[in-house]
Scaffold this motif. Structure first.
Motif, PDB file in Angstrom:
ATOM      1  N   LEU A   4       0.840  -1.196   0.000  1.00 56.99           N
ATOM      2  CA  LEU A   4       0.000   0.000   0.000  1.00 56.99           C
ATOM      3  C   LEU A   4       0.874   1.245   0.000  1.00 56.99           C
ATOM      4  O   LEU A   4       1.803   1.357   0.805  1.00 56.99           O
ATOM      5  CB  LEU A   4      -0.899   0.003   1.242  1.00 56.99           C
ATOM      6  CG  LEU A   4      -1.778  -1.238   1.434  1.00 56.99           C
ATOM      7  CD1 LEU A   4      -2.445  -1.205   2.801  1.00 56.99           C
ATOM      8  CD2 LEU A   4      -2.813  -1.334   0.339  1.00 56.99           C
ATOM      9  N   GLU A   6       0.469   5.460  -0.009  1.00 56.84           N
ATOM     10  CA  GLU A   6      -0.399   6.632   0.068  1.00 56.84           C
ATOM     11  C   GLU A   6       0.196   7.803  -0.714  1.00 56.84           C
ATOM     12  O   GLU A   6       1.420   7.904  -0.852  1.00 56.84           O
ATOM     13  CB  GLU A   6      -0.613   7.066   1.520  1.00 56.84           C
ATOM     14  CG  GLU A   6      -1.252   6.020   2.418  1.00 56.84           C
ATOM     15  CD  GLU A   6      -0.245   5.227   3.216  1.00 56.84           C
ATOM     16  OE1 GLU A   6      -0.603   4.667   4.257  1.00 56.84           O
ATOM     17  OE2 GLU A   6       0.932   5.176   2.788  1.00 56.84           O
ATOM     18  N   SER A   7      -0.686   8.681  -1.169  1.00 54.45           N
ATOM     19  CA  SER A   7      -0.249   9.911  -1.834  1.00 54.45           C
ATOM     20  C   SER A   7      -1.343  10.965  -1.697  1.00 54.45           C
ATOM     21  O   SER A   7      -2.477  10.637  -1.313  1.00 54.45           O
ATOM     22  CB  SER A   7       0.049   9.656  -3.322  1.00 54.45           C
ATOM     23  OG  SER A   7      -1.111   9.221  -3.993  1.00 54.45           O
ATOM     24  N   SER A  21      -4.955   9.359  -1.545  1.00 53.98           N
ATOM     25  CA  SER A  21      -5.104   8.119  -2.303  1.00 53.98           C
ATOM     26  C   SER A  21      -4.228   7.029  -1.735  1.00 53.98           C
ATOM     27  O   SER A  21      -3.208   7.303  -1.086  1.00 53.98           O
ATOM     28  CB  SER A  21      -4.712   8.357  -3.772  1.00 53.98           C
ATOM     29  OG  SER A  21      -5.456   9.407  -4.346  1.00 53.98           O
ATOM     30  N   CYS A  22      -4.617   5.792  -2.007  1.00 55.83           N
ATOM     31  CA  CYS A  22      -3.844   4.634  -1.577  1.00 55.83           C
ATOM     32  C   CYS A  22      -3.819   3.636  -2.730  1.00 55.83           C
ATOM     33  O   CYS A  22      -4.860   3.061  -3.065  1.00 55.83           O
ATOM     34  CB  CYS A  22      -4.467   4.009  -0.345  1.00 55.83           C
ATOM     35  SG  CYS A  22      -3.736   2.436   0.138  1.00 55.83           S
ATOM     36  N   ALA A  24      -2.936   0.150  -4.169  1.00 56.21           N
ATOM     37  CA  ALA A  24      -2.739  -1.201  -3.643  1.00 56.21           C
ATOM     38  C   ALA A  24      -2.160  -2.097  -4.725  1.00 56.21           C
ATOM     39  O   ALA A  24      -2.709  -2.193  -5.820  1.00 56.21           O
ATOM     40  CB  ALA A  24      -4.066  -1.766  -3.143  1.00 56.21           C
ATOM     41  N   TRP A  36      -8.827   3.506   6.376  1.00 55.97           N
ATOM     42  CA  TRP A  36      -7.940   4.613   6.692  1.00 55.97           C
ATOM     43  C   TRP A  36      -7.917   4.788   8.205  1.00 55.97           C
ATOM     44  O   TRP A  36      -8.963   4.736   8.864  1.00 55.97           O
ATOM     45  CB  TRP A  36      -8.413   5.907   6.035  1.00 55.97           C
ATOM     46  CG  TRP A  36      -8.203   5.940   4.560  1.00 55.97           C
ATOM     47  CD1 TRP A  36      -9.103   5.612   3.588  1.00 55.97           C
ATOM     48  CD2 TRP A  36      -7.019   6.338   3.873  1.00 55.97           C
ATOM     49  NE1 TRP A  36      -8.556   5.782   2.350  1.00 55.97           N
ATOM     50  CE2 TRP A  36      -7.269   6.238   2.489  1.00 55.97           C
ATOM     51  CE3 TRP A  36      -5.756   6.797   4.280  1.00 55.97           C
ATOM     52  CZ2 TRP A  36      -6.319   6.562   1.522  1.00 55.97           C
ATOM     53  CZ3 TRP A  36      -4.814   7.118   3.319  1.00 55.97           C
ATOM     54  CH2 TRP A  36      -5.088   7.001   1.958  1.00 55.97           C
ATOM     55  N   THR A  78      -7.208   1.337  -6.346  1.00 54.77           N
ATOM     56  CA  THR A  78      -6.926   2.531  -5.548  1.00 54.77           C
ATOM     57  C   THR A  78      -8.077   2.799  -4.583  1.00 54.77           C
ATOM     58  O   THR A  78      -9.239   2.674  -4.948  1.00 54.77           O
ATOM     59  CB  THR A  78      -6.713   3.757  -6.450  1.00 54.77           C
ATOM     60  OG1 THR A  78      -5.667   3.481  -7.388  1.00 54.77           O
ATOM     61  CG2 THR A  78      -6.330   4.975  -5.628  1.00 54.77           C
ATOM     62  N   TYR A  95      -2.932   6.769   7.441  1.00 57.76           N
ATOM     63  CA  TYR A  95      -2.442   5.471   7.000  1.00 57.76           C
ATOM     64  C   TYR A  95      -3.545   4.695   6.285  1.00 57.76           C
ATOM     65  O   TYR A  95      -4.686   4.650   6.759  1.00 57.76           O
ATOM     66  CB  TYR A  95      -1.976   4.632   8.189  1.00 57.76           C
ATOM     67  CG  TYR A  95      -0.815   5.200   8.946  1.00 57.76           C
ATOM     68  CD1 TYR A  95      -1.009   6.077  10.011  1.00 57.76           C
ATOM     69  CD2 TYR A  95       0.495   4.863   8.611  1.00 57.76           C
ATOM     70  CE1 TYR A  95       0.056   6.603  10.721  1.00 57.76           C
ATOM     71  CE2 TYR A  95       1.578   5.379   9.317  1.00 57.76           C
ATOM     72  CZ  TYR A  95       1.343   6.238  10.370  1.00 57.76           C
ATOM     73  OH  TYR A  95       2.407   6.752  11.075  1.00 57.76           O
ATOM     74  N   CYS A  96      -3.168   4.061   5.205  1.00 54.51           N
ATOM     75  CA  CYS A  96      -4.045   3.130   4.507  1.00 54.51           C
ATOM     76  C   CYS A  96      -3.761   1.730   5.046  1.00 54.51           C
ATOM     77  O   CYS A  96      -2.608   1.400   5.363  1.00 54.51           O
ATOM     78  CB  CYS A  96      -3.749   3.204   3.012  1.00 54.51           C
ATOM     79  SG  CYS A  96      -4.723   2.119   1.984  1.00 54.51           S
ATOM     80  N   TRP A 112      -0.216  -2.375   5.962  1.00 53.38           N
ATOM     81  CA  TRP A 112      -0.228  -0.935   6.213  1.00 53.38           C
ATOM     82  C   TRP A 112       0.653  -0.202   5.217  1.00 53.38           C
ATOM     83  O   TRP A 112       1.695  -0.706   4.793  1.00 53.38           O
ATOM     84  CB  TRP A 112       0.291  -0.647   7.617  1.00 53.38           C
ATOM     85  CG  TRP A 112      -0.605  -1.156   8.692  1.00 53.38           C
ATOM     86  CD1 TRP A 112      -0.626  -2.411   9.231  1.00 53.38           C
ATOM     87  CD2 TRP A 112      -1.633  -0.419   9.365  1.00 53.38           C
ATOM     88  NE1 TRP A 112      -1.613  -2.492  10.183  1.00 53.38           N
ATOM     89  CE2 TRP A 112      -2.239  -1.286  10.290  1.00 53.38           C
ATOM     90  CE3 TRP A 112      -2.097   0.894   9.268  1.00 53.38           C
ATOM     91  CZ2 TRP A 112      -3.287  -0.889  11.115  1.00 53.38           C
ATOM     92  CZ3 TRP A 112      -3.141   1.286  10.096  1.00 53.38           C
ATOM     93  CH2 TRP A 112      -3.723   0.402  11.007  1.00 53.38           C
ATOM     94  N   GLY A 113       0.221   1.004   4.857  1.00 54.88           N
ATOM     95  CA  GLY A 113       1.078   1.886   4.097  1.00 54.88           C
ATOM     96  C   GLY A 113       2.035   2.613   5.013  1.00 54.88           C
ATOM     97  O   GLY A 113       2.002   2.443   6.238  1.00 54.88           O
TER      98      GLY A 113
END
Length: 122
Positions: A4, A6-7, A21-22, A24, A36, A78, A95-96, A112-113
């Motif tokens: 994952l 994130e951005s 965004s996440c 995957a 989230w 996503t 966190y995603c 987890w991201g």
């Protein structure tokens, strides 16, 4: 295994809007749930939103209900968190997360991201 990333974080004014965004990568499929979480300095990690990957069912805590929206794009793997009318107290690292589950869940996620900072200015 699911990776994952994130951005989309950054600085937003209170009352504005921001979408994080996440992306995957890996074996996402219909029996996953995505979520989230957030963690502010000096506070415990807090659940923010969750969505069933296949059916799209969602759940939110009262703290963000009506202001935040979780969604997913199956074609691009996503997950999004749309934040509208954010408040300074929403400032945190977001966190995603993902796990295999037949139902929506607010805890015990497996993947987890790395997290992304969201800062809401007053």
């Amino acid at each position: 295994q699911v990776q994952l990333v994130e951005s989309g974080g950054g600085l937003v004014q209170a009352g504005g809007s921001l979408r994080v965004s996440c992306a995957a990568a890996g074996s996402t499929c219909n029996n996953y749930v995505m979520a989230w979480f957030r963690q502010a300095p000096g506070k415990e990690r807090e659940f923010v939103a969750t969505i069933k990957w296949g059916a799209g069912d969602t759940y939110y805590p009262d703290s963000v209900k009506g202001r935040f929206t979780i969604s997913r794009d199956i074609a691009t793997n996503t997950v999004y968190l749309q934040m509208t009318s954010p408040k300074p107290e929403d400032t945190a690292v977001y966190y995603c997360a993902a796990k295999v589950s037949p139902r929506l869940s607010t805890w015990n996620y497996s993947y987890w991201g790395q997290g992304i900072q969201v800062t809401v200015s007053s």
